[in-house]
Scaffold this motif. Sequence first.
Motif, PDB file in Angstrom:
ATOM      1  N   ASP A  52      10.327  14.449  -7.573  1.00 27.49           N
ATOM      2  CA  ASP A  52      10.464  13.002  -7.340  1.00 27.49           C
ATOM      3  C   ASP A  52       9.894  12.659  -5.961  1.00 27.49           C
ATOM      4  N   GLU A  53       9.169  11.576  -5.895  1.00 24.44           N
ATOM      5  CA  GLU A  53       8.549  11.209  -4.620  1.00 24.44           C
ATOM      6  C   GLU A  53       9.405  10.221  -3.841  1.00 24.44           C
TER       7      GLU A  53
ATOM      8  N   LEU B 106       2.644   3.896  -3.895  1.00 23.35           N
ATOM      9  CA  LEU B 106       3.410   4.080  -5.145  1.00 23.35           C
ATOM     10  C   LEU B 106       2.690   4.945  -6.168  1.00 23.35           C
ATOM     11  N   THR B 107       3.452   5.808  -6.868  1.00 25.28           N
ATOM     12  CA  THR B 107       2.913   6.490  -8.045  1.00 25.28           C
ATOM     13  C   THR B 107       4.019   6.437  -9.101  1.00 25.28           C
ATOM     14  N   PRO B 108       3.739   6.867 -10.325  1.00 22.79           N
ATOM     15  CA  PRO B 108       4.817   6.861 -11.327  1.00 22.79           C
ATOM     16  C   PRO B 108       5.986   7.770 -10.928  1.00 22.79           C
ATOM     17  N   LYS B 109       5.747   8.675  -9.986  1.00 25.66           N
ATOM     18  CA  LYS B 109       6.826   9.603  -9.588  1.00 25.66           C
ATOM     19  C   LYS B 109       7.688   9.070  -8.444  1.00 25.66           C
ATOM     20  N   THR B 110       7.341   7.891  -7.910  1.00 30.87           N
ATOM     21  CA  THR B 110       8.118   7.356  -6.790  1.00 30.87           C
ATOM     22  C   THR B 110       9.518   6.978  -7.241  1.00 30.87           C
ATOM     23  N   LYS B 111      10.516   7.524  -6.555  1.00 33.04           N
ATOM     24  CA  LYS B 111      11.894   7.167  -6.935  1.00 33.04           C
ATOM     25  C   LYS B 111      12.631   6.417  -5.829  1.00 33.04           C
TER      26      LYS B 111
ATOM     27  N   ASN C  59       9.118  -2.241  -9.620  1.00 34.40           N
ATOM     28  CA  ASN C  59       8.728  -0.858  -9.910  1.00 34.40           C
ATOM     29  C   ASN C  59       9.917   0.083 -10.064  1.00 34.40           C
ATOM     30  N   ASP C  60      11.114  -0.499 -10.126  1.00 33.35           N
ATOM     31  CA  ASP C  60      12.331   0.273 -10.337  1.00 33.35           C
ATOM     32  C   ASP C  60      12.497   1.417  -9.317  1.00 33.35           C
ATOM     33  N   ILE C  61      12.449   1.049  -8.052  1.00 38.36           N
ATOM     34  CA  ILE C  61      12.593   2.028  -6.964  1.00 38.36           C
ATOM     35  C   ILE C  61      13.929   1.803  -6.271  1.00 38.36           C
TER      36      ILE C  61
END
Length: 396
Positions: free
Chosen positions: A116-117, A161-166, A196-198
């Motif tokens: 997870d990023e 941001l990437t899809p792995k950003t949490k 982005n649901d972060i």
Amino acid sequence: MRNPLSKTITGIKPSGIRKYFDIVTEMNDPDVISLGVGEPDFDTPWHIREEGIYSLEKGRTFYTSNSGLKELREEISNYTYRHLGVSYDPVHEIIVTVGGSEAIDIGLRAMLDPGDEVLIPMPGYVSYVPCTTLAGGVPVIINLKEENEFRLTKEEVLEALTPKTKVLILPYPNNPTGAIMERKDLEAIAEVCIENDIYVMSDEIYGALTYGVEHVSIAALPGMKERTILINGFSKAFAMTGWRLGYACGPKVILEQMTKIHQFAIMCAPTTSQYAAVEALRHGDEDVERMREAYDQRRKFLVHTFRKMGLECFEPFGAFYVFPSIKSLNMTSDEFAQELLMAEKVAVVPGTAFGDCGEGFLRISYAYSLEELKEATDRIARFVQFKQEQIAGELL
Ligand SMILES: Cc1ncc(COP(=O)(O)O)c(C=O)c1O
């Protein structure tokens, strides 16, 4: 024999701040002035200390509940409502920790799975990157810019941001730059986080120390409380570094898991400190204001003095640091810090201790008396003038 060490931990560099403290300690020279320390020069206000002493006299020497004394969690809830306008349920949404440090660590551990990023704006406090790594996450650095006064922009978040950003760490008011984020800055960031649901870890340990601007918590913005872990503590605002007490507020689902880690690793925060902290929150606002006014005076003095030396110094509105630029002197931050220490016996921390983008800057703490700051800046001015004359001589 097998290597006894974990690759994860041996891969982590020790804190860059420590290096200068170690040199100063080794020098053992009473003439050295250090502007390197990030802790208040004030003693903990007496009525708070007295409450700690009283708790010992009363024999309150036992563990508290894992998440902390109930009355302390209630006071934290009142405090966050009073100062930030956010209300937290003391039973499910607050945990008392060993400093803000532990809250950062267990917050990240509770949220991250391997890979997870975590977006980490730099320059920033030294623990975010190693704690992310220790939690199995991947630190993604966002290099903040001086031209934005080291604020984080929506564009910078979108770019990283990437899809792995949490998780996004939001370190304001900032150590080491003293930068703050105002409501409009936070609104832009909140929009990106929601879209982005972060999740956000908002480190507001310096939240009580802002100058001429109101501190705003991102948790107070619509839709953000449910995706923010708020980190705070007693070290900075109440001058209580040695009591080792902090806290986290956030969604019940995350806090439950944080409590589990805390329960197994720590059990509970120190009991004496928790009793003292109840008093700090009930009756400490005036003390905080007194210290804040003193910091403000020192802050203005330093900004003015560094600018007078011919160094660029953006005006910081939070924490107790200024972050002057030494780029005009054609030397690295590390060279400046080392040469200054040898030539003038003043210790400062190079900006690079807080990330590569701190190159060209120094972190100067103003958690020192005005007298010490005056003496130290006289010496720094002499050193800077010498360097400026050297450069002028080379140009001839
Ligand atoms: C930005 C920031 N966060 C958290 C901490 C941790 O403070 P403590 O563990 O003393 O509460 C510090 C300490 O310097 C800090 O500067």
